[in-house]
Design a protein around this motif. Sequence first.
Motif, short mmCIF file in Angstrom:
data_model
loop_
_atom_site.label_atom_id
_atom_site.label_comp_id
_atom_site.label_asym_id
_atom_site.label_seq_id
_atom_site.Cartn_x
_atom_site.Cartn_y
_atom_site.Cartn_z
N ARG A 199 -2.22 4.71 -3.87
CA ARG A 199 -2.79 3.91 -3.25
C ARG A 199 -3.46 4.39 -2.16
NH1 ARG A 199 1.33 -1.08 -4.65
NH2 ARG A 199 1.48 -0.79 -6.84
N THR A 200 -3.19 3.99 -0.86
CA THR A 200 -4.07 4.41 0.34
C THR A 200 -3.51 5.39 1.06
OG1 THR A 200 -3.00 2.88 1.68
CG2 THR A 200 -4.80 2.15 0.58
N ASP A 201 -2.52 6.01 0.57
CA ASP A 201 -1.68 7.42 1.01
C ASP A 201 -2.37 8.69 0.42
OD1 ASP A 201 -0.34 9.55 1.69
OD2 ASP A 201 1.53 8.50 1.61
N ARG B 184 -10.38 6.03 5.14
CA ARG B 184 -9.38 5.14 5.42
C ARG B 184 -10.15 3.59 5.01
NH1 ARG B 184 -4.66 6.10 7.25
NH2 ARG B 184 -4.07 8.15 8.27
N ARG B 185 -10.97 3.77 4.05
CA ARG B 185 -11.67 2.73 3.50
C ARG B 185 -11.15 1.89 2.35
NH1 ARG B 185 -16.39 4.90 5.34
NH2 ARG B 185 -17.09 5.64 3.19
N ASN C 122 -11.89 -2.07 7.90
CA ASN C 122 -12.31 -0.80 6.79
C ASN C 122 -13.06 -1.25 5.73
OD1 ASN C 122 -10.44 -2.41 5.56
ND2 ASN C 122 -8.65 -0.96 5.28
N GLY D 244 -8.30 1.09 1.80
CA GLY D 244 -7.48 -0.19 2.08
C GLY D 244 -8.19 -1.45 1.95
N PHE D 245 -9.50 -1.50 2.26
CA PHE D 245 -10.33 -2.79 2.05
C PHE D 245 -9.94 -3.33 0.82
CE2 PHE D 245 -14.22 -4.60 0.23
CZ PHE D 245 -14.29 -5.76 1.22
N TYR D 246 -9.84 -2.53 -0.34
CA TYR D 246 -9.67 -2.97 -1.73
C TYR D 246 -8.15 -3.48 -1.81
CZ TYR D 246 -14.45 -1.10 -2.33
OH TYR D 246 -15.69 -0.99 -2.41
N PHE D 247 -7.37 -2.37 -1.26
CA PHE D 247 -6.21 -2.60 -1.62
C PHE D 247 -5.40 -4.13 -0.82
CE2 PHE D 247 -6.00 1.35 -3.58
CZ PHE D 247 -5.03 1.07 -4.82
N SER D 248 -6.07 -4.42 0.17
CA SER D 248 -5.69 -5.63 0.83
C SER D 248 -5.93 -6.84 0.15
CB SER D 248 -6.28 -5.51 2.37
OG SER D 248 -7.53 -5.47 2.40
N ARG D 249 -6.96 -6.67 -0.93
CA ARG D 249 -7.38 -7.92 -1.81
C ARG D 249 -6.42 -7.98 -3.01
NH1 ARG D 249 -9.88 -9.34 2.36
NH2 ARG D 249 -10.72 -7.80 3.38
N VAL E 160 -15.90 -4.91 -8.65
CA VAL E 160 -15.76 -3.49 -7.95
C VAL E 160 -16.91 -2.75 -8.75
CG1 VAL E 160 -14.55 -1.30 -7.61
CG2 VAL E 160 -13.27 -3.61 -7.45
N TYR F 98 -10.74 -14.39 -4.94
CA TYR F 98 -9.86 -15.49 -4.44
C TYR F 98 -10.02 -16.71 -5.21
CZ TYR F 98 -8.57 -12.15 -0.76
OH TYR F 98 -8.31 -11.01 -0.10
N LEU G 133 -1.46 -10.89 -3.36
CA LEU G 133 -2.42 -10.98 -2.30
C LEU G 133 -3.45 -11.92 -2.39
CD1 LEU G 133 -3.10 -7.04 -1.58
CD2 LEU G 133 -1.57 -8.76 -0.41
N ARG H 230 1.62 -6.63 -6.31
CA ARG H 230 0.71 -6.61 -4.99
C ARG H 230 -0.46 -7.54 -5.28
NH1 ARG H 230 -3.66 -4.59 -3.96
NH2 ARG H 230 -3.64 -3.39 -5.86
N GLU I 127 0.66 -1.34 0.13
CA GLU I 127 0.07 0.16 -0.03
C GLU I 127 0.74 1.24 0.08
OE1 GLU I 127 -2.77 -0.01 3.02
OE2 GLU I 127 -3.68 -2.05 2.68
N ILE J 228 -9.36 -1.25 -9.29
CA ILE J 228 -10.19 -0.36 -8.38
C ILE J 228 -10.70 0.94 -8.80
CG2 ILE J 228 -10.04 0.66 -6.05
CD1 ILE J 228 -7.79 -1.31 -5.45
#
Lengths: 293, 628
Positions: B224-226, B78-79, A86, B81-86, B7, A104, A75, A71, A52, B93
Amino acid sequence: MSSISLDGLTVRYGQRLALDQVSLQVPEGSVYALLGRNGAGKSSLVRCLLGEQKPSAGRALLLGRDVWRERASILAEVGVVPEDPNAPPAMTARQLSRFCSRLYPRWDAAGVEARLKRFGVPSGTPFGKLSKGQKGQVSLALALASSPRLLVLDDPTLGLDAVARKAVFEELIGDLADRGTTVFITTHDLAGVERIADRVGILNQGRLVLDEEMEALKARFRRISFPRSREAAVGRLAALAPVAVASRGWEVDAVVSRYDEGSLPVEDGPEVTSLTLEEIFIALTGTPEEGER
Amino acid sequence: MRGFAVVFGREVAERRMLALLAFGLGLVPLAAPWMPGVGRENPAELRSAMALTLGLGLSAVTAILLGGSVIARDLAERRLGFYFSRPLAGWEIWAGKLAAAAALTLGSALLVLLPTSLLSGLPRLDSIDLPVMAVPWFFLALAICLLELILLSHAGGVILRSRSPWVALDLAAAAVFAILGWDAFRRLLLAGAFIPAQWVPQALTLLVLAGLLAAGAVQVTAGRTDPRRGHRLLSLTLWGVLLASVLAAQGYARWVLAAAPEDMDLVSQVKASPGSWIGVCGWDSRRWFEPCFLVDLPTGRFARARSVQASGATGLAVRFSPDGRWAVWLEPEEGGGRGGLLRLNRLDLRRPDAPPFQANIWYPRLPASLALSPDGSLVAAIQDGRIAVDEVATGNRLAAVPVPGLGAPVRLEFAGPGRLRILRSDVSRDLGNPVVVHSIWQIWEMDVATRRLLRTGGFEDRLDSAKWSPDGSRILVLEPGERATALRDGWTGRPLAALSWEGAVPSGADFLSDGRIAVNVSREGGTEVRIFSPDFSAELRRLSVPGAGRLRLAGQPAPDLLVLDMKLQERRGRRSLLLDLATGSTRDLGGDLLPQGGRLFLDRGGRLLQLDPGTAKLRPVLGREAAR
């Protein structure tokens, strides 16, 4: 093979150095606990680890691949529980499970339902209406559903009560026993993580001040108390690499990081006790953990 | 691609109530004819107009709200990140979320239009007066505008929610973009380059769209999430693209406006001066622009002159002084600060290094008549019923007096230093034959120093044929009904001499440079040109012209040469002839040429040709072939 490999990872925010040349390896199938006080740089490290955030220098490899560049594909084999759960607030846990199932290659929807049931989290309630603890539990259920090779847990027990914390760690222990997943966990729940971690790293002001096997760590740290009148003992203490020394009345109380059974003779009258992970952490980082108060 | 679809589907599903709202809104126009205070003459048109208004309104609001929140809000709260952690690529996205916003925006507009379309057919666009052919383009442009609105809202949302000091730079860059873009557009418009001027905003609109797309994509995929890093990347990409685009627009405008006379492919207008300079406009097909110039043909020296729009046409409003030394012309005011005024410019044609001089003289619109004094120092114009005389060097107004009489066209000319002649023709119809139009000329004289107007005379001209001698002292008037030509005094209009034509019909007359008078007449068996003494008392020569056709005297390229323009009778077309007044011989210059006075001709290919009086050869000087 290392599931996680950090090489000279550095993160700067303007003039401020959040991570300073952090390098570490997490072997496949192990549980790595990264500890650190608030602001030590854990979140920056996790953001880099999940691709991220682009590090200012160095690189992070997950499952052998550069996470900033690859990434999305990496992931697919990684389960993530973020520090601040979140998900979109309007989606229920069931909808979230359905959404994730399309992303997935493997997805255990029944497992999500079963875990939520075990946690006591309603699967039809919108995510935004769940408590913080319940949100974390939904995140954990989702993270485990894809049978990941690697789990990244960013303080998964933050805001949970003691019962819920216990449930989380039991879930993790169960999962680890089933599949041997690699786990990278940052937490303030040192007692909880002590039971499952194979290896520990401690971040202090952006620097990795400790990175060691849990057993070796616990073996070399001891609390030693002896009377102040034993001047010879005080002299020998230096060889044991004390990290914290306190005088309490007639006694000297020290935490040493290179304990060796033969280095303090019996005539010095030492009282030697083992330390918990929390005690070692406090000794290394200076003051008691705020999250544990 | 699967991630994009997931998405996209989620975003649409989350906002599915919007479809219900749109459809409900679409039912409102059905009740329009029964609403209080609404006319019921044309219910279908009323429903169409209301459905279009509601559809546009809803889609605009949706575009702004969704564009500003679909990513920016997730990022700020800060939501994201939900997509970026997938296992979702950044572009999936970004594209999934923005495509959903676009689909919801356009879909909601279509849903509003649906009930009305089912009842009364597709909405009609009568109210906005759109040609049928333009309807698909209208909707395409509308879709592009909505997409641009979504992306603009997205960029604005990211910028404002990041709360970073970069916002100041964003505002500065936006101002620079707007100023440079407007400047490029305005300069092209002022120069009369209407097609390139139209292209600049069109291209910039598309480039803004491309810039916003690229910036949004970079912000999400690399930021990204920043939020702050995302904002920084968005700004760098957006302003990088837009500032490069607007600099390209400036470069394009500069290139268009750098057109030179040799770039003209088709010469469209020529105004010859008494000397070697001409005023010329022509089409430059590479630039899609019709630039105008003052050009000295022998040396190639030129000055750019912007054209003026009047009565729906554009052209060069130029006057040359009788001695050929000065040229004055009007141009739209640069900078637009004076509300579309026309400014007078002057050029000294005899000084090779003289730059154009912008006089402090402005006119609110193209004057009905404009005259330059023989020495180039004064300019007179008729505007808003007044005659204004200004000093070119200082811009001082020397006189402003009402035009004598009412209505009717007025012509001005300087008849000597400080003396202005005003010629006004009142048109009257013959009561016996309403088709016949009489021009009743009034001749007035104005002394610029005293500003006094004096009527000096007048005369009647049945065919509006009056032709003044170069010094203004004499007038030739044709009276074909009586087969007569009259020579009149230029100041009083009194007849000086008259000639009756037995067995011949005069069809044109002109003064030659030495004062003699040339008259072309048709008679049985052919046409001829007759040369008379300056006082019209003696016929000096009678020169037959071969061929049959209507003849026109079309200029004097040399003292003893006359160009004749013959409109052929047997077939359509015309020929130009060169008549040698000394020998009576004629030479054929070619067909389908348009004489432009003296030595210049325009051919059908749009080339400007110059006559060599010695060899009677025509040489292209401007236009496609001349450029080669």
